[in-house]
Enzyme design. Structure first.
Site, short mmCIF file in Angstrom:
data_model
loop_
_atom_site.label_atom_id
_atom_site.label_comp_id
_atom_site.label_asym_id
_atom_site.label_seq_id
_atom_site.Cartn_x
_atom_site.Cartn_y
_atom_site.Cartn_z
N ASP A 201 0.84 -1.26 -0.09
CA ASP A 201 0.01 0.04 0.02
C ASP A 201 0.78 1.48 -0.13
OD1 ASP A 201 -2.22 1.56 -0.03
OD2 ASP A 201 -2.35 1.60 2.31
N GLU A 445 4.07 -8.22 7.05
CA GLU A 445 2.67 -8.88 6.61
C GLU A 445 2.91 -9.93 5.49
OE1 GLU A 445 -0.15 -5.87 6.10
OE2 GLU A 445 0.05 -5.06 8.06
N TYR A 498 -5.61 -3.44 12.99
CA TYR A 498 -6.25 -2.15 12.83
C TYR A 498 -8.05 -2.31 13.18
CZ TYR A 498 -2.41 -0.44 10.06
OH TYR A 498 -1.04 0.02 9.95
N GLU A 534 2.11 -1.71 14.03
CA GLU A 534 1.16 -0.87 13.47
C GLU A 534 -0.07 -0.79 14.03
OE1 GLU A 534 0.80 -1.50 9.27
OE2 GLU A 534 3.02 -1.87 8.82
#
Length: 640
Positions: A201, A445, A498, A534
Site C-alpha cells: 500500500d 505482513e 487495525y 502498526e
C-alpha cells in the site's frame, strides 16, 4: 573474561561476507565527487520496453538515440513532469551524465576509482563509455564498480559518459514481489495494455533515488570494518575486524577517539578487542541526558608493493551499547527499553522517494518534538544518511528489508528465498555497525499462514542471525497467532492490527476487547515480548465530526486513545513498544479506498500536524518522563 569470549564468538560468526560496503567519505587518502543534479533521461516506450537494448543506447550519447528530458538525481521520475504516462510508467528508463574526472585520478596509477549508486529502483545496469561495469537487482541498497582501469584506457581524456538503465518491473520473485497482467480483450483495452499488480500500500516510485558518486581509495585500502560492542561495569569492549584489499603486507594503526578528539585506546592489529576505561555508552533519545554518544574508530593503513607505497585512512563512528531480549523485555545496555515511536516512508511531494536533506532534518525535528525514540524503516531500507542521523541523535531503528507484499504462494519458492537471502546479506553488510539499529525485520505482513512460510522464514531468520548474532530478528505479522508459521523463529513478536478500521469499521467499542485478546493470545502461545508495530486510522486533514465518524480527525484521536489504554495495561507485563502507522500521509496507487494516498499519518504529507500528533506528543513525553532518568529540562518539552 567470559563476556569477552562471548563477544569474540558472536563477532566471528558475524563476519562471513567477503567484501565491504563502507559509506564513502573524504579523508587524507580519499576523495568523493557527487554526481547529483540534472541527468539526461529517456523512457523506453516501445511495446516490449526493449528498444534501448536492441539499439544499444548505451554506445552513444543518449540524446543521439532520440528525444531526452532533464531529470533530477536523486529523485523519483514519476512526479517531476506533467506526463501522466511517465508517472505510471513500467519498464526500462535510461539515465546519462557526462562527468569530468580529475586528471590526477587517472594519471596516478596508485588510485582506485569507484562508481557508486546508493539506490536505484528496481533493476539497474551501468555502463561507462559504453562498457558495462555492473548490474544490480533490488532497490534501496547501494552497489558499485571499480572503473579506474576503464578510465585509464584513454588517458588523453578526462571526460567519461555514465549510462544507467533502470527497470521498476516487479514479478513474483522480486522483493517486493508483484506481477504484470496483460489485458487482451480488445473490446475493452488498447493494444499492449498491461498493469503492474502489487500487494503493498504505497506508490511504486522509481528511478535513481539516492546519490550517484565517484570516490577514490588507494590501490591498497581498507575494504571493510566490523565492530561488535559490549561493556562490563565501567569498561567498554569494542571487538573490531579490519579487512584489507590490494596488499598482504601492511602496517595498521587502529585508534578509538572520543567526542573531544582525544585518543582513548589504540592497537596495531587487524582485529582485536579495545578496552575503553570509563566508557560513555550509546543511549537512546530520552533515556539518558547524553544520548547518541559516538566514538570514532580511525583506521590508518600503510602498505608497499615494492615500487609504490600506499596510505589509507578511514574513520568509523562507533556507539558502545548492548541489545538483549528476554521473554518479556527489550533491553538496551541492560535497561528496559520501551519503543514509543513511528513507522515512516521515504515519501514526499514531487521528489517521491528521492533523498532530500531538508526533509530528513524536518522529520527528525518533528520526531524529537513528538518525543519519539524510535522508528521502523517500513517497508525497505532507508538511506544510510538517515541511519547516521539516528546514531547521532539516539533514535532507535528497526531495520526492515523490502520483503513486503509476499502474498502469492509462488513468492515462497527457492528463487524468491535465494534473492531474499542476498538482500539480507546486503542489508547487514551496509548497516551492521550502526548502534541505532537494534533489530532486523526480514518482512512485513507476509502470508505467514501458507505451508511454505515456515521453512522460508526459518531459513531467512537463521541466515540473518548467522550474519549478525548480536541483534534480535523479527518479521511483522498480521496473521492469526495460531496459524502463523514464522512466529516460532522470531525473537520479538511484532503485530499489526487495525481494529475498528479494516475490522469492524466504525465500531470503536471493540478496540479494547480485541486488542486485549490479541496480546493475550500471542503472548500465551509464544512467551516473547510484543511490539504493536502498526495501528491507526485514516484522517483527512481538516475533516471533523461529532459524534466522530471514520476519516475525521476526531475518529483518529479516539482510535489512538483506545489503543493506548490497553498498551498501558500490557506494557507493565510484556508489551515493549508501540509504533503508530503512520508518521506522515504518503502516496499510494490510485484506488477507490485511497483519496490521493494513505491518510493515516499524524502529520500531513507536507509535515503539518493533525490533532492526533498532539495526542501522541503528550503520551510519548509522559512515557519518557516515567523512566525518571531524564534531566529536569526534558520534563517540559514545550519550553525547549
Amino acid at each position: 573474561m567470559f563476556r569477552v569470549l562471548c563477544l569474540f564468538a558472536a563477532f566471528k560468526a558475524g563476519i562471513l561476507l567477503d567484501s565491504g560496503m563502507l559509506f564513502p567519505q573524504e579523508s587524507s587518502s580519499r576523495e568523493v565527487k557527487e554526481l547529483n543534479g540534472l541527468w539526461a533521461f529517456r523512457a523506453d516506450r516501445s511495446p516490449t520496453r526493449n528498444q534501448g537494448f536492441q539499439r544499444a543506447w548505451y554506445k552513444s550519447r543518449l540524446a543521439e538515440t532520440g528525444p531526452v528530458i532533464d531529470i533530477p538525481v536523486p529523485s523519483s521520475y514519476n512526479d517531476v513532469t506533467q506526463d501522466p504516462n511517465l508517472r505510471d510508467f513500467i519498464g526500462w528508463v535510461w539515465y546519462e551524465r557526462e562527468v569530468v574526472v580529475p586528471a590526477r585520478w587517472i594519471s596516478d596509477g596508485k588510485t582506485r576509482v569507484v562508481l557508486r549508486v546508493e539506490s536505484a529502483h528496481y533493476y539497474s545496469i551501468v555502463w561507462v563509455n559504453g562498457v558495462k561495469v555492473t548490474e544490480h537487482e533490488g532497490g534501496h541498497l547501494p552497489f558499485e564498480a571499480d572503473i579506474d582501469g576503464l578510465l585509464r584506457e584513454d588517458p588523453t581524456t578526462t571526460t567519461c559518459r555514465i549510462t544507467i538503465a533502470v527497470n521498476n518491473t516487479l514479478d513474483l520473485h522480486t522483493l517486493p514481489p508483484g506481477s504484470i497482467q496483460y489485458m487482451k480483450d480488445r473490446t475493452m483495452y488498447p493494444e499492449g495494455f498491461f498493469v503492474q499488480n502489487t500487494n503493498f500500500d504505497f506508490f511504486n516510485y522509481a528511478g535513481i533515488h539516492r546519490s550517484v558518486l565517484l570516490y577514490t581509495t588507494p590501490k591498497a585500502y581498507v575494504d571493510d570494518i566490523t565492530v561488535v560492542t559490549d561493556f562490563l561495569d565501567s569498561t567498554g569492549l569494542v571487538r573490531y575486524n579490519v579487512s584489507i584489499q590490494g596488499a598482504t603486507l601492511v602496517t595498521l594503526k587502529v585508534t578509538l577517539i572520543d567526542k573531544d578528539g582525544h585518543c582513548v585506546v589504540s592497537s596495531n592489529d587487524t582485529s582485536g578487542v579495545l578496552k575503553v576505561v570509563d566508557v560513555k555508552l550509546w543511549w537512546p533519545y530520552l533515556m539518558h541526558e547524553n544520548p547518541g554518544y559516538l566514538y570514532s574508530l580511525e583506521v590508518r593503513l600503510n602498505a608497499a608493493d615494492g615500487t609504490s607505497t600506499y596510505e589509507d585512512v578511514y574513520s568509523l563512528p562507533v556507539g558502545i551499547r548492548t541489545v538483549k531480549v528476554t521473554k518479556n523485555q527489550f533491553l538496551i545496555n541492560n535497561k528496559p527499553f520501551y519503543f514509543h515511536g513511528v513507522n515512516k516512508h521515504e515519501d514526499s511531494d514531487i521528489r517521491g522517494k528521492g533523498f532530500d536533506w531538508p526533509l530528513v532534518v524536518k522529520d527528525f525535528n518533528l520526531m524529537k518534538w513528538l518525543g519519539a525514540n524510535s522508528f521502523r524503516t517500513s517497508h525497505y531500507p532507508y538511506a544510510e544518511e538517515i541511519l547516521q542521523m539516528c546514531d547521532r541523535h539516539g533514535i532507535v531503528v528497526i531495520d526492515e528489508s523490502p520483503g513486503v507484499g509476499i502474498k502469492d504462494i509462488r513468492s515462497f519458492e527457492n528463487a524468491s528465498l535465494t534473492h531474499h537471502l542476498e538482500v539480507m546479506d546486503e542489508l547487514v553488510r551496509r548497516d551492521k555497525n550502526h548502534p541505532s539499529v537494534v533489530m532486523w525485520s526480514v518482512a512485513n505482513e507476509p502470508a505467514a499462514e501458507m505451508p511454505p512460510a515456515g521453512f522460508y522464514f526459518q531459513m531467512l531468520i537463521k541466515h540473518t542471525k548467522v550474519l549478525d548474532p548480536t541483534r534480535p530478528v523479527t518479521f511483522i505479522t498480521d496473521s492469526n497467532y495460531a496459524r502463523d508459521k514464522g512466529a516460532p523463529y522470531v525473537d520479538v513478536i511484532c503485530v499489526n492490527s487495525y481494529f475498528s478500521w479494516y475490522h469492524d469499521p466504525g465500531h470503536l467499542e471493540v478496540i479494547q476487547i480485541q486488542l486485549n485478546t490479541q496480546f493475550e493470545n500471542w503472548y500465551g502461545k509464544y512467551q516473547k515480548p510484543i511490539i504493536q508495530s502498526e495501528y491507526g486510522a485514516d484522517a483527512a486533514p481538516g475533516f471533523h465530526s461529532d459524534p466522530p465518524v471514520m476519516f475525521t480527525e476526531e475518529y483518529q484521536k479516539l482510535v489512538l486513545r483506545d489503543y493506548h489504554s490497553v498498551f498501558d495495561q500490557k506494557r507493565k507485563l510484556y508489551v515493549v513498544g508501540e509504533l503508530i502507522w503512520n508518521f506522515a500521509d504518503f502516496m499510494t496507487t490510485q484506488g477507490v479506498t485511497r483519496m490521493v494516498g494513505n491518510k493515516k499519518g499524524i502529520f500531513t504529507r507536507q509535515r503539518q500536524p493533525k490533532e492526533a500528533a498532539f495526542i501522541l506528543k503528550e503520551r510519548y513525553w509522559r512515557l519518557a518522563n516515567e523512566t525518571g532518568r531524564l534531566p529536569l529540562w526534558t520534563k517540559y518539552p514545550c519550553s525547549h
